[in-house]
Write an enzyme that holds these catalytic residues in place. Structure first.
Site, short mmCIF file in Angstrom:
data_model
loop_
_atom_site.label_atom_id
_atom_site.label_comp_id
_atom_site.label_asym_id
_atom_site.label_seq_id
_atom_site.Cartn_x
_atom_site.Cartn_y
_atom_site.Cartn_z
N GLY A 1 -8.08 8.14 7.19
CA GLY A 1 -8.47 8.45 8.57
C GLY A 1 -9.92 8.90 8.64
O GLY A 1 -10.69 8.68 7.71
N ASP B 1 0.85 -1.19 0.00
CA ASP B 1 0.00 0.00 0.00
C ASP B 1 0.89 1.25 0.00
O ASP B 1 1.78 1.37 0.84
CB ASP B 1 -0.88 -0.05 1.27
N ASN C 1 -8.75 0.87 6.39
CA ASN C 1 -7.71 0.65 7.38
C ASN C 1 -8.19 1.14 8.76
O ASN C 1 -8.38 0.35 9.68
CB ASN C 1 -6.43 1.40 6.94
N THR C 2 -8.44 2.44 8.86
CA THR C 2 -8.77 3.03 10.16
C THR C 2 -9.97 2.35 10.83
O THR C 2 -9.98 2.16 12.05
CB THR C 2 -9.06 4.54 9.98
N HIS D 1 -9.40 5.03 -2.09
CA HIS D 1 -8.71 4.98 -0.80
C HIS D 1 -9.57 5.69 0.24
O HIS D 1 -10.55 6.34 -0.09
CB HIS D 1 -7.34 5.67 -0.91
N GLY D 2 -9.16 5.59 1.49
CA GLY D 2 -9.87 6.32 2.55
C GLY D 2 -11.28 5.81 2.75
O GLY D 2 -12.22 6.60 2.97
P1 13P Z 1 -8.71 4.57 5.85
O1 13P Z 1 -7.66 4.45 6.91
O2 13P Z 1 -9.33 5.91 5.84
O3 13P Z 1 -9.70 3.48 5.92
O4 13P Z 1 -7.95 4.46 4.45
C1 13P Z 1 -7.31 3.27 4.09
C2 13P Z 1 -6.52 3.42 2.86
O5 13P Z 1 -6.86 4.16 1.97
C3 13P Z 1 -5.30 2.59 2.71
O6 13P Z 1 -4.53 2.99 1.63
#
Ligand code: 13P
Length: 287
Positions: A178, A84, A231-232, A207-208
């Site tokens: 985030g 990533d 991720n977050t 992403h995000g």
């Molecule tokens: P988030 O942490 O906002 O879920 O984003 C994850 C991401 O885009 C990893 O590249």
């Protein structure tokens, strides 16, 4: 089955759904995502930032851990191990280490430099049977030390990068790593539509993924998004469940301090979050 993400993306584009990339941090995270994918009969992409790779003991350790857990758990659904937001060197290292997919984030370079480096890495990835993601514009916020300005992608620059033969493309459309701030203006679907046209319908990456409202997720998928990164949200679920366990004093009851017990609620919370996302993205049952 550990595979590159190329076929997953092609199938997702045809089937109008998206495959989740879930970033991993340790053994519990890896196990949770693999088990959720198997339970939901869904493909999944394990995202590994360079920071998380270092934390887990290097890219080769990650490859070995994923492979062994995958075999031990009897996973049969398609799984990709994906770098990533990789640097140029990080991409080379991950190909050498045996990742099945890489992302080169050249978004902080000018477009000529981004094109030059991406082109070299497309060759490296494809010569080695890996899929490759590239980025244009930038994802706002910060992830594991990678800071983005949130610049909206230029569709013409996206066309230039897509023409290099990348398998899927991340275009900044107002998305942020985030938690989204209260005054967030939402995703720029006008740009997403232009990017889709300019790139001749290449699979697109959002992403995000944490905190994007359901309706926006669905619109993004309709406009060609086939991969959504989360991720977050898994980190928040893990932290909340672990906090609840400790605040209830469960670590002090019997052998509740045993790490396997202490980490279990957080582990289960990650599974629940990943399964929920697979349903939302439409990848459930698509293995
Ligand atoms: P988030 O942490 O906002 O879920 O984003 C994850 C991401 O885009 C990893 O590249």
């Amino acid at each position: 089955m550990i595979v590159s993400a190329t076929e997953m993306m092609k199938k997702a584009l045809k089937g109008h759904y998206a495959v989740g990339q879930f970033n991993i941090n340790n053994l519990e995270w890896t196990k949770a995502v693999l088990m959720a994918a198997q339970a939901k009969n869904s493909p999944a992409i394990l995202g590994v930032s360079e920071g998380a790779g270092k934390y887990m003991g290097g890219f080769k350790t990650v490859v070995a851990m994923v492979r062994e857990l995958h075999d031990f758990l009897g996973v049969t659904v398609p799984i990709a191990t994906h770098l990533d937001h990789g640097s140029y060197q990080g991409c080379i290292d991950c190909v050498d280490a045996g990742f099945s997919s890489i992302m080169f984030d050249g978004s902080h370079f000018d477009i000529e430099e981004n094109v030059k480096k991406t082109k070299e890495l497309v060759k490296l990835a494809h010569d080695n049977g890996k899929s490759i993601e590239a980025e244009v514009g930038s994802i706002g916020g910060e992830e594991d030390g990678v800071v983005g300005t949130g610049e909206i992608a230029d569709p013409e620059a996206c066309r230039q990068i897509a023409e290099l033969g990348v398998d899927f493309l991340a275009a900044g459309i107002g998305n942020i790593h985030g938690i989204y701030p209260d005054n967030w203006r939402g995703l720029d679907f006008g740009t997403l539509e232009k990017v889709q046209k300019a790139t001749n319908g290449i699979p697109l990456v959002l992403h995000g993924g944490t905190g994007i409202p359901e309706e926006m997720i669905k619109t993004a998928i309709n406009l060609g998004v086939t991969k959504i990164n989360v991720n977050t949200e898994c980190q928040l679920s893990f932290a909340a469940a672990t906090r609840a366990y400790i605040e209830a004093g469960k670590d002090k009851q019997g052998k509740g301090f045993d790490p396997r017990k202490l980490l279990d609620p957080g582990f289960k919370a990650i599974i629940a979050t990943v399964e929920e996302k697979m349903d939302l993205f439409g990848s459930t049952g698509k293995a």
